[in-house]
Design a protein around this motif. Structure first.
Motif, PDB file in Angstrom:
ATOM      1  N   MET A 224       0.832  -1.203   0.000  1.00 32.51           N
ATOM      2  CA  MET A 224       0.000   0.000   0.000  1.00 32.51           C
ATOM      3  C   MET A 224       0.869   1.256   0.000  1.00 32.51           C
ATOM      4  O   MET A 224       0.499   2.268  -0.613  1.00 32.51           O
ATOM      5  CB  MET A 224      -0.949  -0.003   1.202  1.00 32.51           C
ATOM      6  N   ASP A 225       2.013   1.210   0.664  1.00 34.35           N
ATOM      7  CA  ASP A 225       2.939   2.351   0.656  1.00 34.35           C
ATOM      8  C   ASP A 225       3.439   2.611  -0.769  1.00 34.35           C
ATOM      9  O   ASP A 225       3.570   3.763  -1.188  1.00 34.35           O
ATOM     10  CB  ASP A 225       4.133   2.086   1.580  1.00 34.35           C
ATOM     11  N   PHE A 226       3.738   1.534  -1.511  1.00 33.80           N
ATOM     12  CA  PHE A 226       4.189   1.668  -2.897  1.00 33.80           C
ATOM     13  C   PHE A 226       3.086   2.288  -3.744  1.00 33.80           C
ATOM     14  O   PHE A 226       3.344   3.183  -4.563  1.00 33.80           O
ATOM     15  CB  PHE A 226       4.562   0.284  -3.448  1.00 33.80           C
ATOM     16  N   ILE A 227       1.864   1.831  -3.558  1.00 29.64           N
ATOM     17  CA  ILE A 227       0.720   2.358  -4.316  1.00 29.64           C
ATOM     18  C   ILE A 227       0.520   3.839  -4.025  1.00 29.64           C
ATOM     19  O   ILE A 227       0.326   4.654  -4.935  1.00 29.64           O
ATOM     20  CB  ILE A 227      -0.554   1.549  -3.986  1.00 29.64           C
ATOM     21  N   SER A 228       0.599   4.196  -2.737  1.00 28.28           N
ATOM     22  CA  SER A 228       0.400   5.580  -2.326  1.00 28.28           C
ATOM     23  C   SER A 228       1.527   6.487  -2.823  1.00 28.28           C
ATOM     24  O   SER A 228       1.276   7.570  -3.364  1.00 28.28           O
ATOM     25  CB  SER A 228       0.318   5.652  -0.798  1.00 28.28           C
ATOM     26  N   LYS A 229       2.765   6.023  -2.669  1.00 24.27           N
ATOM     27  CA  LYS A 229       3.937   6.820  -3.061  1.00 24.27           C
ATOM     28  C   LYS A 229       3.921   7.142  -4.551  1.00 24.27           C
ATOM     29  O   LYS A 229       4.338   8.228  -4.974  1.00 24.27           O
ATOM     30  CB  LYS A 229       5.213   6.049  -2.704  1.00 24.27           C
TER      31      LYS A 229
ATOM     32  N   ILE B 289      -7.068  -7.013 -12.300  1.00 22.44           N
ATOM     33  CA  ILE B 289      -7.070  -5.551 -12.219  1.00 22.44           C
ATOM     34  C   ILE B 289      -7.790  -5.182 -10.929  1.00 22.44           C
ATOM     35  O   ILE B 289      -8.909  -5.648 -10.686  1.00 22.44           O
ATOM     36  CB  ILE B 289      -7.801  -4.923 -13.417  1.00 22.44           C
ATOM     37  N   ILE B 290      -7.153  -4.394 -10.098  1.00 20.51           N
ATOM     38  CA  ILE B 290      -7.791  -3.925  -8.859  1.00 20.51           C
ATOM     39  C   ILE B 290      -7.944  -2.418  -8.962  1.00 20.51           C
ATOM     40  O   ILE B 290      -6.949  -1.678  -8.978  1.00 20.51           O
ATOM     41  CB  ILE B 290      -6.968  -4.300  -7.608  1.00 20.51           C
ATOM     42  N   LYS B 291      -9.175  -1.968  -9.056  1.00 24.38           N
ATOM     43  CA  LYS B 291      -9.442  -0.532  -9.141  1.00 24.38           C
ATOM     44  C   LYS B 291      -9.645   0.043  -7.745  1.00 24.38           C
ATOM     45  O   LYS B 291     -10.261  -0.581  -6.881  1.00 24.38           O
ATOM     46  CB  LYS B 291     -10.652  -0.267 -10.033  1.00 24.38           C
ATOM     47  N   LYS B 292      -9.065   1.217  -7.539  1.00 26.19           N
ATOM     48  CA  LYS B 292      -9.097   1.885  -6.231  1.00 26.19           C
ATOM     49  C   LYS B 292      -8.706   0.893  -5.127  1.00 26.19           C
ATOM     50  O   LYS B 292      -9.516   0.546  -4.255  1.00 26.19           O
ATOM     51  CB  LYS B 292     -10.472   2.480  -5.974  1.00 26.19           C
TER      52      LYS B 292
ATOM     53  N   ILE C   9      -6.513  -1.819   1.470  1.00 22.31           N
ATOM     54  CA  ILE C   9      -5.848  -2.896   2.207  1.00 22.31           C
ATOM     55  C   ILE C   9      -6.685  -4.169   2.136  1.00 22.31           C
ATOM     56  O   ILE C   9      -6.164  -5.267   1.905  1.00 22.31           O
ATOM     57  CB  ILE C   9      -5.616  -2.490   3.677  1.00 22.31           C
ATOM     58  N   LYS C  10      -7.996  -4.030   2.288  1.00 22.30           N
ATOM     59  CA  LYS C  10      -8.888  -5.191   2.284  1.00 22.30           C
ATOM     60  C   LYS C  10      -8.868  -5.888   0.927  1.00 22.30           C
ATOM     61  O   LYS C  10      -8.771  -7.125   0.849  1.00 22.30           O
ATOM     62  CB  LYS C  10     -10.314  -4.756   2.627  1.00 22.30           C
ATOM     63  N   LYS C  11      -8.974  -5.104  -0.160  1.00 23.47           N
ATOM     64  CA  LYS C  11      -8.982  -5.697  -1.507  1.00 23.47           C
ATOM     65  C   LYS C  11      -7.679  -6.415  -1.805  1.00 23.47           C
ATOM     66  O   LYS C  11      -7.668  -7.549  -2.306  1.00 23.47           O
ATOM     67  CB  LYS C  11      -9.205  -4.601  -2.560  1.00 23.47           C
ATOM     68  N   VAL C  12      -6.565  -5.752  -1.507  1.00 28.72           N
ATOM     69  CA  VAL C  12      -5.247  -6.329  -1.803  1.00 28.72           C
ATOM     70  C   VAL C  12      -4.998  -7.563  -0.954  1.00 28.72           C
ATOM     71  O   VAL C  12      -4.576  -8.606  -1.452  1.00 28.72           O
ATOM     72  CB  VAL C  12      -4.136  -5.274  -1.593  1.00 28.72           C
ATOM     73  N   ASP C  13      -5.256  -7.458   0.321  1.00 26.23           N
ATOM     74  CA  ASP C  13      -5.005  -8.571   1.232  1.00 26.23           C
ATOM     75  C   ASP C  13      -5.845  -9.790   0.854  1.00 26.23           C
ATOM     76  O   ASP C  13      -5.361 -10.931   0.877  1.00 26.23           O
ATOM     77  CB  ASP C  13      -5.321  -8.143   2.672  1.00 26.23           C
ATOM     78  N   SER C  14      -7.096  -9.555   0.487  1.00 24.84           N
ATOM     79  CA  SER C  14      -7.993 -10.647   0.104  1.00 24.84           C
ATOM     80  C   SER C  14      -7.470 -11.364  -1.142  1.00 24.84           C
ATOM     81  O   SER C  14      -7.470 -12.604  -1.203  1.00 24.84           O
ATOM     82  CB  SER C  14      -9.400 -10.099  -0.164  1.00 24.84           C
TER      83      SER C  14
END
Length: 331
Positions: free
Chosen positions: A156-161, A182-185, A188-193
């Motif tokens: 998430m830090d990479f995505i935010s940065k 493809i994960i839009k927006k 943490i929940k979407k990525v972790d899942s």
């Protein structure tokens, strides 16, 4: 008499009726393996062509079936050409099947090409992507994820940065879009899942990249090479989950020239730094910070055991490939 083994068993990309009718005499040998004219996968057709040409040069050419591969049968060969490769073994039996397959290629007395080491280098996408980056080739911005070590926070830090609003995740050992998402927006929940799902499937490493909307607008230019020479190219887009293909003559000439020049340079680097490749496909995608024309292209993928439909080259590639395989084994 030298023996050439050809590893097959993909069950993919059947040849056309036109190709079958033109090559009946050599393809009929496949009936010994319960492969008939109504469905002949591309790798079986390649094997038949290698067998035809090899026997004319005094070779014994035998099939090696990837799903049931054994060290004993590999050791009966002098040379082994891989069409079926490690990604298929993972698809057909998970990580343990994959490890067994790669271990056999490593231990066999036969000369394997592409080598087990080279196959490992390409399958482990993070290795060749870092190689491309170090060599100065354009690649998409990428975070390499080790599922045994990387944390959701670091992702998430990479995505935010990097201000990424949408991302794609694709696993090493994934093929035919398996594991691709493809994960839009992203949250943490979407990525972790999603990472949890990939772990359960047995994947170990992933690539995370920005989702580029222009990717499918301009398509992916795929360039196919035999022994460092371009044989054909085409543009592929996706519609409703199916590939839509555009022939080489429909690709903008200047763009195609740029892609071919880059791929040619890359292959020279690979041949120098790693090993000579009998066949290879270098794929280009678009666009990095440019939605006007497909100019800021980047290397999206390298395949050294590519799925090669006979129709893409009007049937010419199989004969040319077989010739190179035979010449390699004559050395």
């Amino acid at each position: 008499m030298k023996t050439i083994g050809v590893i097959i068993g993909t069950d993919d990309e059947p040849i056309s009726k036109k190709y079958y009718n033109k090559n009946k005499s050599s393809l009929r040998i496949l009936e010994e393996y319960d492969i008939y004219s109504d469905y002949i996968p591309y790798d079986y057709a390649m094997f038949a062509e290698i067998k035809k040409q090899g026997e004319l040069k005094g070779f014994n050419v035998i099939p090696l079936f990837g799903r049931e591969l054994t060290l004993k049968e590999c050791n009966q060969c002098d040379c082994i050409f891989c069409i079926y490769e490690g990604v298929y073994s993972f698809m057909h039996g998970g990580i343990e099947k994959y490890k067994k397959y790669m271990d056999i290629l490593k231990k066999t007395k036969a000369t394997v090409f592409p080598s087990q080491k080279m196959q490992q280098f390409i399958i482990n996408k993070h290795k060749y992507m870092k190689y491309l980056d170090n060599k100065g080739y354009n690649i998409a911005q990428t975070k390499f994820i080790d599922l045994s070590r990387s944390t959701t926070k670091s992702i998430m830090d990479f995505i935010s940065k990097n201000n990424l609003t949408d991302i794609i995740i694709k696993p090493e050992l994934g093929a035919f879009k398996d594991g691709f998402k493809i994960i839009k927006k992203p949250t943490i929940k979407k990525v972790d899942s999603y990472l949890s799902k990939l772990k359960k499937k047995g994947y170990k490493r992933l690539l995370l990249q920005p989702y580029i909307q222009e990717f499918n607008k301009f398509g992916e230019i795929k360039t196919y090479w035999i022994n460092g020479k371009n044989i054909f190219s085409y543009n592929q887009k996706w519609k409703d989950g199916e590939g839509v293909f555009q022939s080489q003559d429909k690709i903008e000439p200047e763009l195609l020239k740029e892609c071919l020049n880059t791929a040619k340079k890359l292959l020279k680097d690979i041949f120098k730094d790693h090993e000579q490749l009998i066949q290879c496909r270098v794929d280009f995608a678009c666009c990095m910070n440019n939605d006007k024309r497909c100019r800021e292209f980047f290397i999206n993928e390298i395949e050294i055991c590519p799925t090669t439909g006979e129709q893409e080259s009007n049937g010419k590639a199989y004969s040319l490939l077989a010739k190179q395989v035979i010449e390699y084994c004559l050395k």
